[in-house]
Design a protein around this motif. Structure first.
Motif, PDB file in Angstrom:
ATOM      1  N   GLU A 174     -64.443  10.326  25.333  1.00 55.96           N
ATOM      2  CA  GLU A 174     -64.213  11.576  26.073  1.00 55.96           C
ATOM      3  C   GLU A 174     -63.124  12.415  25.413  1.00 55.96           C
ATOM      4  OE1 GLU A 174     -66.067  12.834  28.542  1.00 55.96           O
ATOM      5  OE2 GLU A 174     -67.333  11.125  28.035  1.00 55.96           O
ATOM      6  N   LEU A 175     -62.122  11.745  24.848  1.00 50.93           N
ATOM      7  CA  LEU A 175     -61.049  12.469  24.177  1.00 50.93           C
ATOM      8  C   LEU A 175     -61.578  13.158  22.909  1.00 50.93           C
ATOM      9  CD1 LEU A 175     -58.087  12.953  24.814  1.00 50.93           C
ATOM     10  CD2 LEU A 175     -57.507  10.965  23.411  1.00 50.93           C
ATOM     11  N   CYS A 176     -62.433  12.456  22.153  1.00 51.00           N
ATOM     12  CA  CYS A 176     -63.063  13.080  20.978  1.00 51.00           C
ATOM     13  C   CYS A 176     -63.818  14.328  21.378  1.00 51.00           C
ATOM     14  CB  CYS A 176     -64.024  12.103  20.297  1.00 51.00           C
ATOM     15  SG  CYS A 176     -63.258  10.799  19.331  1.00 51.00           S
ATOM     16  N   LYS A 177     -64.619  14.223  22.425  1.00 51.08           N
ATOM     17  CA  LYS A 177     -65.432  15.368  22.863  1.00 51.08           C
ATOM     18  C   LYS A 177     -64.550  16.511  23.364  1.00 51.08           C
ATOM     19  CE  LYS A 177     -68.322  12.711  25.335  1.00 51.08           C
ATOM     20  NZ  LYS A 177     -69.495  12.345  26.172  1.00 51.08           N
ATOM     21  N   SER A 178     -63.487  16.160  24.068  1.00 52.43           N
ATOM     22  CA  SER A 178     -62.572  17.185  24.573  1.00 52.43           C
ATOM     23  C   SER A 178     -61.878  17.915  23.421  1.00 52.43           C
ATOM     24  CB  SER A 178     -61.528  16.547  25.490  1.00 52.43           C
ATOM     25  OG  SER A 178     -60.559  17.492  25.893  1.00 52.43           O
ATOM     26  N   TYR A 179     -61.355  17.162  22.457  1.00 57.11           N
ATOM     27  CA  TYR A 179     -60.689  17.780  21.310  1.00 57.11           C
ATOM     28  C   TYR A 179     -61.672  18.628  20.498  1.00 57.11           C
ATOM     29  CZ  TYR A 179     -56.517  14.786  21.868  1.00 57.11           C
ATOM     30  OH  TYR A 179     -55.375  14.166  22.332  1.00 57.11           O
ATOM     31  N   GLU A 224     -55.500   0.146  17.336  1.00 61.83           N
ATOM     32  CA  GLU A 224     -54.317  -0.591  17.781  1.00 61.83           C
ATOM     33  C   GLU A 224     -53.356   0.297  18.568  1.00 61.83           C
ATOM     34  OE1 GLU A 224     -52.466  -2.444  14.467  1.00 61.83           O
ATOM     35  OE2 GLU A 224     -54.119  -3.857  14.100  1.00 61.83           O
ATOM     36  N   LEU A 225     -53.526   1.618  18.440  1.00 62.44           N
ATOM     37  CA  LEU A 225     -52.608   2.550  19.098  1.00 62.44           C
ATOM     38  C   LEU A 225     -53.227   3.227  20.314  1.00 62.44           C
ATOM     39  CD1 LEU A 225     -51.071   4.284  15.944  1.00 62.44           C
ATOM     40  CD2 LEU A 225     -50.123   2.391  17.281  1.00 62.44           C
ATOM     41  N   GLY A 226     -54.477   2.904  20.642  1.00 62.14           N
ATOM     42  CA  GLY A 226     -55.122   3.535  21.794  1.00 62.14           C
ATOM     43  C   GLY A 226     -55.296   5.034  21.599  1.00 62.14           C
ATOM     44  N   GLU A 227     -55.108   5.793  22.676  1.00 62.08           N
ATOM     45  CA  GLU A 227     -55.300   7.248  22.597  1.00 62.08           C
ATOM     46  C   GLU A 227     -54.333   7.897  21.610  1.00 62.08           C
ATOM     47  OE1 GLU A 227     -55.216   9.078  26.426  1.00 62.08           O
ATOM     48  OE2 GLU A 227     -56.986   7.987  27.166  1.00 62.08           O
ATOM     49  N   ALA A 228     -53.147   7.322  21.444  1.00 61.85           N
ATOM     50  CA  ALA A 228     -52.162   7.881  20.514  1.00 61.85           C
ATOM     51  C   ALA A 228     -52.593   7.721  19.060  1.00 61.85           C
ATOM     52  CB  ALA A 228     -50.805   7.219  20.722  1.00 61.85           C
ATOM     53  N   GLY A 229     -53.614   6.882  18.815  1.00 64.14           N
ATOM     54  CA  GLY A 229     -54.081   6.664  17.449  1.00 64.14           C
ATOM     55  C   GLY A 229     -55.244   7.540  17.039  1.00 64.14           C
ATOM     56  N   LEU A 230     -55.619   8.523  17.876  1.00 61.83           N
ATOM     57  CA  LEU A 230     -56.747   9.404  17.560  1.00 61.83           C
ATOM     58  C   LEU A 230     -56.233  10.696  16.935  1.00 61.83           C
ATOM     59  CD1 LEU A 230     -59.835   9.868  17.779  1.00 61.83           C
ATOM     60  CD2 LEU A 230     -59.388  10.991  19.972  1.00 61.83           C
ATOM     61  N   PHE A 231     -56.760  11.029  15.744  1.00 56.99           N
ATOM     62  CA  PHE A 231     -56.339  12.238  15.029  1.00 56.99           C
ATOM     63  C   PHE A 231     -57.567  13.012  14.563  1.00 56.99           C
ATOM     64  CE2 PHE A 231     -52.911   9.217  14.535  1.00 56.99           C
ATOM     65  CZ  PHE A 231     -51.766   9.980  14.748  1.00 56.99           C
ATOM     66  N   LEU A 232     -57.573  14.307  14.814  1.00 50.92           N
ATOM     67  CA  LEU A 232     -58.612  15.179  14.278  1.00 50.92           C
ATOM     68  C   LEU A 232     -58.276  15.491  12.829  1.00 50.92           C
ATOM     69  CD1 LEU A 232     -60.307  18.148  16.064  1.00 50.92           C
ATOM     70  CD2 LEU A 232     -59.549  18.412  13.707  1.00 50.92           C
ATOM     71  N   LEU A 233     -59.225  15.312  11.921  1.00 49.30           N
ATOM     72  CA  LEU A 233     -58.994  15.575  10.503  1.00 49.30           C
ATOM     73  C   LEU A 233     -59.374  17.003  10.122  1.00 49.30           C
ATOM     74  CD1 LEU A 233     -60.356  12.281   8.903  1.00 49.30           C
ATOM     75  CD2 LEU A 233     -58.011  12.822   9.598  1.00 49.30           C
TER      76      LEU A 233
END
Length: 325
Positions: free
Chosen positions: A237-242, A265-274
């Motif tokens: 859901e976070l990917c789709k929202s971003y 390993e970092l959960g939501e804090a480990g998601l980065f848009l490239l």
């Protein structure tokens, strides 16, 4: 929206590093349109493109170009001046989105996380590393993972990088250096519609060897597409929202595709848009058609939806031009 029968010029090819991919995208689009009864003029981009478009006099242009000059605002500006409706994003959006540093400046203030890093001169790399290893080097304004290198402690390019080592530092004067984000390669497509942009789903890309570079993207069998990605619902859901937020902030039209790295390993804090790609591929291996199919939209429906969005925008732009005159 049911499309009337149209004359569509499919603009493809060109002279960027992504020419072969563009030709495949363009041919797929052209065939799908012809199967639905539309008249199609195929135009392989060259320096006489404006004259050829004038001769063709299409109702709309499907821009199937990838890279420069078809994705960086150059072709968009030409089509704006010619008054021809066209698919995908306009001039200003294209200028920003193809430049990875400008994209960061646009998106990060809106709360979309992206890796840090800085622009470096390739000459500097022969003296010392710009970041702690591992780090990623990539051209500032190329797409499809063209020229991307991951520099690790075990890299055979030397430490510091040798002048004779193969890599993007030999092809580009400047590169963007970013910290390497371990973990999963994820991507989300967004499609515009009358009710606004919507995200389709999330795909995980699992290369059979190495990383998800240009060859892995476009060589059959080199990458497994896990669609939908087998990841936690909150990350999906976070990917789709971003992705939708990036589409809106950048002002994308038609379709876009946002690529992510996720450190589990970092959960939501480990998601980065490239990056956000404003003209995603439409080849048999491309991700947007694959995600559209998963959501119940076949290839022809997708192509017509992209054209419908271009025509809807073109009508408004045409009214603006008439009013300005």
């Amino acid at each position: 929206m049911t499309l009337p029968k149209l004359h569509v010029a499919v603009l493809m090819g060109g002279w960027s590093n992504e020419r072969p991919v563009s030709l495949m995208s363009g041919e797929g689009v052209a065939r799908a349109l012809e199967e639905r009864g539309h008249r199609v003029t195929r135009i392989d981009m060259d320096r006489d493109v404006a004259a050829r478009l004038t001769d063709a006099n299409p109702d709309v242009v499907f821009n199937a170009l990838h890279g420069v000059p078809g994705e960086d605002g150059t072709v968009q500006g030409m089509l704006d001046l010619m008054g021809i409706p066209y698919t995908h994003s306009g001039l200003a959006t294209s200028v920003i989105a193809i430049d990875k540093e400008l994209t960061k400046q646009a998106l990060v203030p809106h709360g979309i996380p992206m890796p840090g890093g800085r622009i470096v001169k390739s000459e500097e790399l022969y003296e010392s590393d710009p970041l702690s290893r591992p780090y990623v080097l990539k051209p500032v304004n190329e797409g499809s993972s063209v020229g991307v290198a991951i520099v690790t402690e075990a890299s055979n390019c030397g430490n510091p990088i040798r002048r004779d080592a193969e890599g993007p530092w030999r092809e580009f004067d400047e590169l963007l250096a970013e910290p390497y984000v371990r973990g999963h390669e994820l991507t989300t497509a967004v499609i515009a519609g009358p009710d606004g942009p919507r995200a389709l789903t999330v795909t995980e890309l699992v290369p059979k060897s190495g990383f998800y570079d240009f060859d892995a993207k476009y060589t059959d069998g080199m990458t497994e597409h896990v669609c939908p990605a087998q990841i936690p619902d909150n990350i999906s859901e976070l990917c789709k929202s971003y992705a939708v937020q990036a589409h809106r902030v950048l002002g994308c039209r038609g379709t876009s595709r946002s690529d992510f790295r996720w450190d589990d390993e970092l959960g939501e804090a480990g998601l980065f848009l490239l990056e956000t790609n404003t003209q995603p591929g439409m080849t048999p291996l491309s991700l947007v058609p694959e995600q559209a199919k998963y959501c119940g939209m076949d290839y022809g429906d997708l192509v017509e939806a992209i054209i419908a969005d271009a025509l809807a925008y073109g009508e408004g732009a045409g009214q603006d031009r008439k009013g300005a005159g």
